[in-house]
Design an enzyme around this catalytic site. Structure first.
Site, PDB file in Angstrom:
ATOM      1  N   ARG A 108       6.778  11.289  -5.177  1.00 24.32           N
ATOM      2  CA  ARG A 108       5.971  10.108  -5.512  1.00 24.32           C
ATOM      3  C   ARG A 108       6.240   9.579  -6.915  1.00 24.32           C
ATOM      4  O   ARG A 108       6.142   8.377  -7.156  1.00 24.32           O
ATOM      5  CB  ARG A 108       4.495  10.426  -5.355  1.00 24.32           C
ATOM      6  CG  ARG A 108       4.139  10.622  -3.890  1.00 24.32           C
ATOM      7  CD  ARG A 108       2.667  10.682  -3.750  1.00 24.32           C
ATOM      8  NE  ARG A 108       2.263  10.846  -2.370  1.00 24.32           N
ATOM      9  CZ  ARG A 108       1.001  10.898  -1.996  1.00 24.32           C
ATOM     10  NH1 ARG A 108       0.048  10.787  -2.886  1.00 24.32           N
ATOM     11  NH2 ARG A 108       0.685  11.049  -0.738  1.00 24.32           N
ATOM     12  N   ASP A 158     -13.331   2.723  -5.990  1.00 26.29           N
ATOM     13  CA  ASP A 158     -12.192   3.643  -5.922  1.00 26.29           C
ATOM     14  C   ASP A 158     -11.606   3.718  -7.331  1.00 26.29           C
ATOM     15  O   ASP A 158     -11.845   2.836  -8.157  1.00 26.29           O
ATOM     16  CB  ASP A 158     -11.140   3.130  -4.931  1.00 26.29           C
ATOM     17  CG  ASP A 158     -10.207   4.240  -4.434  1.00 26.29           C
ATOM     18  OD1 ASP A 158     -10.421   4.754  -3.330  1.00 26.29           O
ATOM     19  OD2 ASP A 158      -9.262   4.599  -5.189  1.00 26.29           O
TER      20      ASP A 158
HETATM   21  C1  LIG Z   1      -7.896   9.657   1.634  1.00 24.92           C
HETATM   22  S1  LIG Z   1      -8.652   8.281   0.868  1.00 24.92           S
HETATM   23  C2  LIG Z   1     -10.209   8.232   1.721  1.00 24.92           C
HETATM   24  C3  LIG Z   1     -10.623   6.817   2.062  1.00 24.92           C
HETATM   25  C4  LIG Z   1     -11.906   6.702   2.890  1.00 24.92           C
HETATM   26  N1  LIG Z   1     -13.035   7.255   2.190  1.00 24.92           N
HETATM   27  C5  LIG Z   1     -11.740   7.369   4.233  1.00 24.92           C
HETATM   28  O1  LIG Z   1     -12.330   8.435   4.453  1.00 24.92           O
HETATM   29  O2  LIG Z   1     -10.999   6.844   5.061  1.00 24.92           O
HETATM   30  C6  LIG Z   1      -9.099   8.981  -0.737  1.00 24.92           C
HETATM   31  C7  LIG Z   1      -9.397   7.909  -1.787  1.00 24.92           C
HETATM   32  O3  LIG Z   1     -10.026   8.559  -2.893  1.00 24.92           O
HETATM   33  C8  LIG Z   1      -9.605   7.908  -4.072  1.00 24.92           C
HETATM   34  N2  LIG Z   1      -9.838   8.802  -5.225  1.00 24.92           N
HETATM   35  C9  LIG Z   1      -9.181   9.929  -5.572  1.00 24.92           C
HETATM   36  N3  LIG Z   1      -9.669  10.441  -6.710  1.00 24.92           N
HETATM   37  C10 LIG Z   1     -10.698   9.632  -7.076  1.00 24.92           C
HETATM   38  C11 LIG Z   1     -11.609   9.632  -8.162  1.00 24.92           C
HETATM   39  N4  LIG Z   1     -11.578  10.572  -9.131  1.00 24.92           N
HETATM   40  N5  LIG Z   1     -12.522   8.633  -8.222  1.00 24.92           N
HETATM   41  C12 LIG Z   1     -12.571   7.667  -7.279  1.00 24.92           C
HETATM   42  N6  LIG Z   1     -11.733   7.607  -6.229  1.00 24.92           N
HETATM   43  C13 LIG Z   1     -10.801   8.582  -6.125  1.00 24.92           C
HETATM   44  C14 LIG Z   1      -8.139   7.597  -3.817  1.00 24.92           C
HETATM   45  O4  LIG Z   1      -7.649   6.568  -4.663  1.00 24.92           O
HETATM   46  C15 LIG Z   1      -8.151   7.221  -2.331  1.00 24.92           C
HETATM   47  O5  LIG Z   1      -8.228   5.835  -2.146  1.00 24.92           O
END
Ligand SMILES: C[S@@+](CC[C@H](N)C(=O)[O-])C[C@H]1O[C@@H](n2cnc3c(N)ncnc32)[C@H](O)[C@@H]1O
Length: 276
Positions: free
Chosen positions: A32, A141
């Site tokens: 990545r 996010d």
């Molecule tokens: C796998 S996706 C999940 C999306 C949605 N909640 C779902 O279940 O389909 C994880 C998301 O968490 C966000 N993320 C990761 N670390 C984070 C943080 N410290 N604060 C806010 N968002 C975060 C990522 O950018 C990503 O968009």
């Protein structure tokens, strides 16, 4: 990428985003970030690490976090949560909104918006005139790229597949460029506010929510970070408010005592005085 570079990247991701990268993920980190290293014309990961560490504006740090977060999502993922919302939570909230009350829902790691739009579509399926009342969904996010996509609300035909034809016809408009893409219409988009928020940073949130979706994000955090998150998030739920978490996640630490199980990976906040 040397083991020292990986250690630096691991430390930064833990500190800045709460994300725990174990040694097993070295290949993923490499693939990545190699794109960023090349794009910036750098000769090594060492140079890249120095750039991120000395990046006063946080620009490349943001790019690194965006590159290393997993944004996989889809409309109506884990559909039982939306059924619970529609059948167990929304009836009371619709009545409350129609009586002049305030309804607030939070999609707390919303990625490119599919979760927040699924919540909004669930609301609209039982309250098509929700826009005329004080009903709002906050979608947050850490990654500004996915937030921009969510705010734009354009999705391709394959992504839209889990949405029923009738909801699609009512709340989406075709883009008409032959691509099959559709855009969430103004009524649907206006229910949602997309904002950047780091779950391990400060939260400029004053008022409580009747439902919080925090799904498929804490799996990337270590145990202590997860416990701390649940302890901060649970007080932001109103009494009897619903908390939805991902299928492989669980609430841990002191927050557990404040919640009652109410279905698959679904909790309700205990009313004050309600016994364990
Ligand atoms: C796998 S996706 C999940 C999306 C949605 N909640 C779902 O279940 O389909 C994880 C998301 O968490 C966000 N993320 C990761 N670390 C984070 C943080 N410290 N604060 C806010 N968002 C975060 C990522 O950018 C990503 O968009």
């Amino acid at each position: 990428m040397t083991s020292h570079d990986l250690a630096v990247i691991t430390r930064i991701m833990q500190k800045e985003a709460g994300i725990s990268l174990s040694g097993a993920k070295a290949n993923l980190v490499y693939s990545r970030l190699a794109k960023r290293v090349r794009k910036l014309g750098l000769r090594s990961f060492g140079e890249y690490c120095s750039l991120v560490e000395n990046d006063a504006g946080g620009q490349e740090l943001g790019e690194m976090i965006a590159a290393l977060t997993t944004n996989v999502t889809r409309f109506f993922r884990e559909p039982h949560h939306f059924e619970h919302l529609r059948e167990r939570v929304l009836p009371g909230l619709v009545a409350q909104a129609r009586a002049g009350g305030r309804v607030r829902l939070w999609s707390s790691a919303c990625s490119s918006g599919q979760e927040a739009y699924s919540m909004a579509l669930t609301v609209l399926s039982v309250m098509p005139d929700a826009n005329r009342y004080d009903v709002k969904i906050l979608a947050t996010d850490i990654d500004p790229n996915v937030l921009a996509a969510g705010a734009e609300g354009i999705y391709d035909a394959a992504a839209l597949e889990p949405i029923s034809v009738s909801l699609r016809k009512t709340w989406f408009l075709p883009i008409n460029d032959g691509s099959g893409r559709m855009r969430a219409n103004d009524d649907l988009r206006s229910l949602i506010s997309f904002r950047k928020l780091n779950l391990i940073g400060s939260w400029p949130i004053q008022r409580k929510f009747q439902a919080i979706f925090c799904r498929n994000v804490v799996i990337y955090f270590d145990g202590d970070t997860q416990e701390a998150l649940w302890s901060r998030m649970t007080p932001l739920l109103e009494d009897n408010g619903a908390l939805y978490i991902g299928h492989s996640e669980r609430v841990s630490g002191p927050a557990e005592a404040l919640l009652v199980n109410d279905g698959i990976t679904t909790y309700r906040k205990r009313r004050s005085g309600e016994l364990e």
